[in-house]
Write an enzyme that holds these catalytic residues in place. Structure first.
Site, PDB file in Angstrom:
ATOM      1  N   SER A 292      38.915  40.330  38.486  1.00  0.00           N
ATOM      2  CA  SER A 292      39.759  41.190  39.301  1.00  0.00           C
ATOM      3  C   SER A 292      39.531  40.946  40.796  1.00  0.00           C
ATOM      4  O   SER A 292      39.772  39.857  41.296  1.00  0.00           O
ATOM      5  CB  SER A 292      39.499  42.649  38.911  1.00  0.00           C
ATOM      6  OG  SER A 292      40.400  43.520  39.522  1.00  0.00           O
ATOM      7  N   ASP A 303      40.714  28.628  47.776  1.00  0.00           N
ATOM      8  CA  ASP A 303      42.012  28.137  48.243  1.00  0.00           C
ATOM      9  C   ASP A 303      42.003  27.788  49.723  1.00  0.00           C
ATOM     10  O   ASP A 303      42.709  26.874  50.164  1.00  0.00           O
ATOM     11  CB  ASP A 303      43.093  29.184  47.980  1.00  0.00           C
ATOM     12  CG  ASP A 303      43.519  29.234  46.518  1.00  0.00           C
ATOM     13  OD1 ASP A 303      43.038  28.392  45.735  1.00  0.00           O
ATOM     14  OD2 ASP A 303      44.324  30.114  46.164  1.00  0.00           O
ATOM     15  N   LYS A 317      41.456  37.813  35.314  1.00  0.00           N
ATOM     16  CA  LYS A 317      42.265  39.039  35.390  1.00  0.00           C
ATOM     17  C   LYS A 317      43.108  38.984  36.657  1.00  0.00           C
ATOM     18  O   LYS A 317      42.619  39.213  37.761  1.00  0.00           O
ATOM     19  CB  LYS A 317      41.383  40.281  35.397  1.00  0.00           C
ATOM     20  CG  LYS A 317      42.191  41.575  35.447  1.00  0.00           C
ATOM     21  CD  LYS A 317      41.277  42.783  35.430  1.00  0.00           C
ATOM     22  CE  LYS A 317      42.098  44.070  35.457  1.00  0.00           C
ATOM     23  NZ  LYS A 317      42.797  44.269  36.736  1.00  0.00           N
TER      24      LYS A 317
END
Length: 587
Positions: A292, A303, A317
């Site tokens: 999460s 990223d 998740k």
């Protein structure tokens, strides 16, 4: 051209008509089945042979309905709403302790008082057997019942009666409840080579401020690089994740985007203030229980090529929930959107299909899509965050698991040894210096053997299945001698198993003892000395060239910039995954 335009308008009109009809049909089906349910229950209430309990019967109906969706959409009855608030904020009112059931005594005992909380301040200790709360006996109650009665309104007091096993004496404590904040940042400190370390175990309300304070303090102490430990962190608030990312990323960067069915469920989160440090080398530790908001944090760092992700693939998740108030002081938590991190990917690992029962469909790697980091490195959606450096965590042998597992059907021999050790030793060496002596270890080993402790080796289970199959297929009798010989070799020797796994069992035993004196912070600090993933993270941070190589751009086409999709903002939170507290609870 006029005919073409007319045709397009006709087709558009038909499409809108079909869509309107679908909406109308859907609304009719909703109203029809709600009416059916209402009439069905009215007839049951009127005609059924026994009196119905509406809370139970309708509650089960609600639970069954939600079970067909996803595991994160949940209903909270009036007496359960405090659990939702605690999950979101990490706060509750009580005494600040972990309690558990002692299987051998068949009683609820104190497992771990939290540092600087009422339980610790009045002198409660690990192993204290809870007998009564005020005039209510607790000797035949479940963990959840005792926990519920230890909690209450802040400022209220009660009399707690316990029995201390080391002395056999009955002790009474007057305890005043107060607001308790679960320790989401139990430890931070400096490791070798000026490597800072922060352990964050949840994303509850206000944790970003704690991480900020810890980072500032580490930098003052001389930290030149950082390890952020998110292993086992099941998530929490999405906004807290964004605020933590803002410590390391420039202002104005979109770090996560929610996309839902309705506009109100769609929002882009940007970093809002100037960061603390955008250049400090960092490694983020993750594992299969990193989920999460933890995946938002680690995924955005990956990223943006802001640091190295090390460990094992995360949980996956990629769903977002919001809490909703319902009538009569009830609540629900509903999945409203999926989130997308800076490369444009969603890392949700499982599709939850609708239906009468619902089912799970794990997204195979072959169906995942390629995205790119800021430097042009390939990353994929689905299946969680795949680390830049994959390294399995340390595992423990079966005997160590069964000796230390709470609530297992065992003799509780390790727990009892720790309780007795605490009684005999008012103080111990500092957390990082404490070790059991050889005499201590020998005493523990003898107690385990004499207690009749047994554990469940996997090989014995598999052997039993093999025997069952052999008998079913008819060749057991012909090979019985071989089976008997193999079975005799599989019979485990507890003393031998302890000797063989002494190093790991010692570490676990020492950690339990350290926690009783120095709480979670001390146990974590001591455990880092044996942490191979942390050692690898420190090694990478000490080797700048290797660190840069991991994050170096890959030679691929058209990967010079991040793939982004922009949407209009609306607020929500990600909800932390919950596991049922069966054998232990907080109080």
């Amino acid at each position: 051209m006029k005919k073409y335009i007319a045709l397009m308008l006709l087709l558009s009109g038909l499409s809108l008509t079909v869509q309107a009809q679908k909406v109308k049909d859907h609304n009719f089906e909703v109203a029809k089945h709600l009416d059916i349910f209402n009439q069905l229950y009215k007839n049951l209430e009127l005609l059924y042979v026994d009196t119905l309990n509406p809370k139970e019967t309708i509650g089960r109906g609600i639970t069954a309905m939600l079970r067909s969706l996803d595991p994160y959409t949940e209903y909270y009855a009036q007496d359960e709403t405090k659990n939702l608030r605690m999950m979101l904020t990490g706060k509750y009112a009580g005494i600040g302790a972990l309690i558990r059931k002692h299987q051998k005594l068949d009683r609820i005992v104190v497992d771990e008082p939290y540092q600087n909380m009422p339980a610790a301040e009045v002198g409660l200790k690990k192993g204290d057997v809870i007998l009564s709360i005020d005039d209510s006996m607790m000797t035949d109650k479940a963990v959840s019942y005792v926990s519920e009665h230890l909690r209450g309104e802040p400022g209220t007091s009660f009399l707690l009666k316990v029995m201390r096993p080391s002395t056999g004496k009955l002790i009474k404590f007057k305890i005043t409840r107060r607001n308790i904040k679960l320790p989401e940042l139990p430890y931070y400190g400096i490791r070798e080579e000026n490597v800072g370390y922060i352990n964050l175990n949840s994303f509850t309300e206000g944790c970003a401020k704690d991480v900020r304070r810890a980072l500032i303090d580490l930098k003052k102490q001389g930290a030149t690089s950082l390890v952020l430990d998110l292993r086992g962190n099941g998530g929490g608030s999405e906004q807290e994740a964004v605020d933590i990312l803002n410590l390391f990323l420039p202002k104005g960067i979109t770090v996560v985007e929610n996309r839902g069915k309705i506009p109100q469920a769609t929002k882009s989160y940007k970093t809002r203030v100037e960061p603390l440090d955008t250049v400090m080398p960092m490694v983020v530790l993750v594992n299969g229980e990193t989920a999460s908001a933890s995946e938002i944090t680690s995924g955005a760092i990956q990223d943006m090529d802001r640091g190295i992700i090390l460990g094992t693939r995360t949980y996956g998740k990629g769903l977002v929930q919001i809490p909703i108030d319902l009538p009569y002081n009830t609540n629900m938590k509903v999945t409203t959107s999926k989130y997308y991190i800076p490369s444009g990917r969603c890392i949700q690992a499982i599709n939850y299909k609708k239906g009468s029962e619902g089912y799970r469909e794990h997204i195979p790697d072959s169906l995942t899509k390629v995205f790119y980091t800021r430097n042009g490195r390939e990353v994929r959606d689905g299946g969680g965050i795949k680390p830049d450096v994959e390294m399995k965590g340390d595992t423990i042998p079966n005997i160590a698991f069964y000796l230390s597992a709470s609530g297992q059907d065992s003799t509780e021999v390790m727990f009892d040894y720790v309780v007795d050790y605490i009684a005999k030793h008012p103080t111990i060496a500092p957390a990082t210096e404490f070790h059991l002596t050889d005499a201590d270890w020998q005493e523990f080993k003898e107690r385990v053997v004499k207690s009749g402790f047994t554990f469940d080796p996997v090989s014995k289970k598999q052997f039993a299945e093999l025997v069952k199959t052999a008998k079913f297929e008819g060749y057991y009798e012909g090979a019985k001698a071989a089976f008997d010989s193999l079975e005799s070799k599989l019979n485990h020797d507890v003393a031998f198993a302890l000797d063989r796994n002494e190093k790991v069992v010692r570490q676990i035993l020492e950690s339990d003892i350290i926690a009783a004196y120095y709480y979670q912070a001390g146990a974590i600090e001591a455990g880092l000395n044996y942490d191979n993933q942390l050692k690898e993270a420190v090694r990478l941070l000490k080797n700048p060239e290797e660190y840069k190589k991991v994050l170096a751009p890959q030679k691929t086409k058209e990967t010079s910039s991040l793939i982004r999709l922009e949407k209009k903002p609306v607020g929500t939170i990600t909800a932390k995954r919950q596991e049922p507290l069966i054998f232990s609870a907080i109080a």
